[in-house]
Design an enzyme around this catalytic site. Structure first.
Site, PDB file in Angstrom:
ATOM      1  N   GLY A 220      36.937   4.935  46.341  1.00 27.58           N
ATOM      2  CA  GLY A 220      37.529   5.661  47.472  1.00 27.58           C
ATOM      3  C   GLY A 220      38.101   4.794  48.577  1.00 27.58           C
ATOM      4  N   SER A 221      38.559   3.587  48.239  1.00 29.14           N
ATOM      5  CA  SER A 221      39.139   2.765  49.314  1.00 29.14           C
ATOM      6  C   SER A 221      40.506   3.295  49.744  1.00 29.14           C
ATOM      7  CB  SER A 221      39.222   1.294  48.900  1.00 29.14           C
ATOM      8  OG  SER A 221      40.217   1.087  47.939  1.00 29.14           O
TER       9      SER A 221
ATOM     10  N   ARG B 107      39.687  21.196  28.972  1.00 33.06           N
ATOM     11  CA  ARG B 107      40.385  20.610  30.120  1.00 33.06           C
ATOM     12  C   ARG B 107      40.974  21.676  31.031  1.00 33.06           C
ATOM     13  NH1 ARG B 107      41.449  15.149  30.401  1.00 33.06           N
ATOM     14  NH2 ARG B 107      40.998  14.047  28.471  1.00 33.06           N
TER      15      ARG B 107
ATOM     16  N   ASN C  91      50.460  10.226  43.217  1.00 32.81           N
ATOM     17  CA  ASN C  91      49.450   9.325  42.652  1.00 32.81           C
ATOM     18  C   ASN C  91      49.736   7.913  43.131  1.00 32.81           C
ATOM     19  OD1 ASN C  91      47.382   8.364  40.827  1.00 32.81           O
ATOM     20  ND2 ASN C  91      49.002   7.692  39.432  1.00 32.81           N
TER      21      ASN C  91
ATOM     22  N   HIS D 244      49.290   3.951  41.791  1.00 35.41           N
ATOM     23  CA  HIS D 244      49.004   3.174  40.589  1.00 35.41           C
ATOM     24  C   HIS D 244      49.146   1.687  40.928  1.00 35.41           C
ATOM     25  CE1 HIS D 244      48.626   2.317  36.354  1.00 35.41           C
ATOM     26  NE2 HIS D 244      49.655   1.497  36.455  1.00 35.41           N
TER      27      HIS D 244
ATOM     28  N   ASP E 206      51.173   8.186  34.689  1.00 39.00           N
ATOM     29  CA  ASP E 206      51.833   7.144  35.486  1.00 39.00           C
ATOM     30  C   ASP E 206      53.350   7.227  35.404  1.00 39.00           C
ATOM     31  OD1 ASP E 206      49.326   6.223  36.245  1.00 39.00           O
ATOM     32  OD2 ASP E 206      49.163   4.911  34.515  1.00 39.00           O
TER      33      ASP E 206
ATOM     34  N   ALA F 250      47.878  -3.917  49.650  1.00 35.54           N
ATOM     35  CA  ALA F 250      49.206  -3.283  49.689  1.00 35.54           C
ATOM     36  C   ALA F 250      49.081  -1.773  49.451  1.00 35.54           C
ATOM     37  CB  ALA F 250      50.121  -3.922  48.648  1.00 35.54           C
TER      38      ALA F 250
END
Ligand code: GRF
Length: 216
Positions: free
Chosen positions: A14-15, A67, A109, A111, A147, A175
């Site tokens: 969770g950074s 799912r 998202n 990545h 992604d 970053a």
């Protein structure tokens, strides 16, 4: 100021969530965190959310055989909290096409690579093995393929001689923590538009000129 309501989906540390919490603490930040949801009850990020006084939910994927049922439960939680933008932040489950379609252009998202290079896991080890001179991160709108999706912002960081996976990951992570709040800000301000499958940011400044690595 009407603030965009964020639902942040996590699975672990969770950074990036923390970076969004810090950004949203500023009175002029145009988004607020309405819900932090984890698929893992033991995710460290849940503690960060609680410490910040945020609403949390756990939807444990192990309780679901299908799912679609798992995703439906997440969808319900997001709607209950009137979430307007879903931010995947280290969320380690693939989402069904139905869920992705329901949140199309309203889910992003982060990545840890310069997409479309190094999709999937172990990005830093693979970047080191490939000998690339730059690594980085990407914030993008989510599409059904993993992604993939229109890119909002990327940051490039140099790969330095002597880097190992941990040192490169730490440089990229710094970053990430700058890019994610920035991407959310642009969306919340209505400045990120998808045109022909690509993102246009209204009024974004041009970055400084290109870098060469190794330097001359
Ligand atoms: C980050 O590197 C993010 O890019 C990737 O998963 C990691 C999550 O880290 N998708 P954290 O949980 O935000 O610290």
């Amino acid at each position: 100021m009407k603030r965009l309501r964020l639902g942040i989906l996590i699975s672990g540390r969770g950074s990036n969530l923390q970076a969004l919490i810090a950004a949203a603490a500023a009175p002029d930040y145009p988004a607020e965190i309405a819900l932090v949801l984890s698929n893992r009850p033991d995710a460290a990020g849940l503690g960060r959310a609680t410490a910040a006084g945020l609403a949390t939910a756990v939807v444990d994927h192990k309780r679901f055989a299908e799912r679609a049922a798992f995703d439906a439960e997440i969808d319900r939680a997001l709607r209950t909290h009137r979430v307007e933008l879903v931010c995947l932040a280290g969320f380690m489950r693939l989402l069904t096409p139905g869920f992705v379609a329901a949140w199309s252009d309203r889910m992003i998202n982060i990545h840890p690579s310069l997409l479309p290079a190094f999709k999937g896991l172990h990005t830093h080890a693979r970047a080191l093995a490939a000998g690339v001179r730059f690594a980085g991160c990407t914030v993008h709108f989510v599409r059904p393929e993993m992604d993939e999706g229109p890119i909002i912002v990327q940051a490039a960081v140099p790969v330095l001689a002597g880097d190992d996976e941990a040192s490169l990951a730490a440089r990229v992570l710094e970053a990430e923590h700058r890019c994610y709040p920035q991407a959310v800000r642009w969306i919340a301000e209505g400045r990120a538009r998808i045109v022909d499958g690509r993102v246009v940011i209204d009024g974004a400044p041009a970055p400084p000129d290109g870098l060469i690595n190794p330097g001359a």
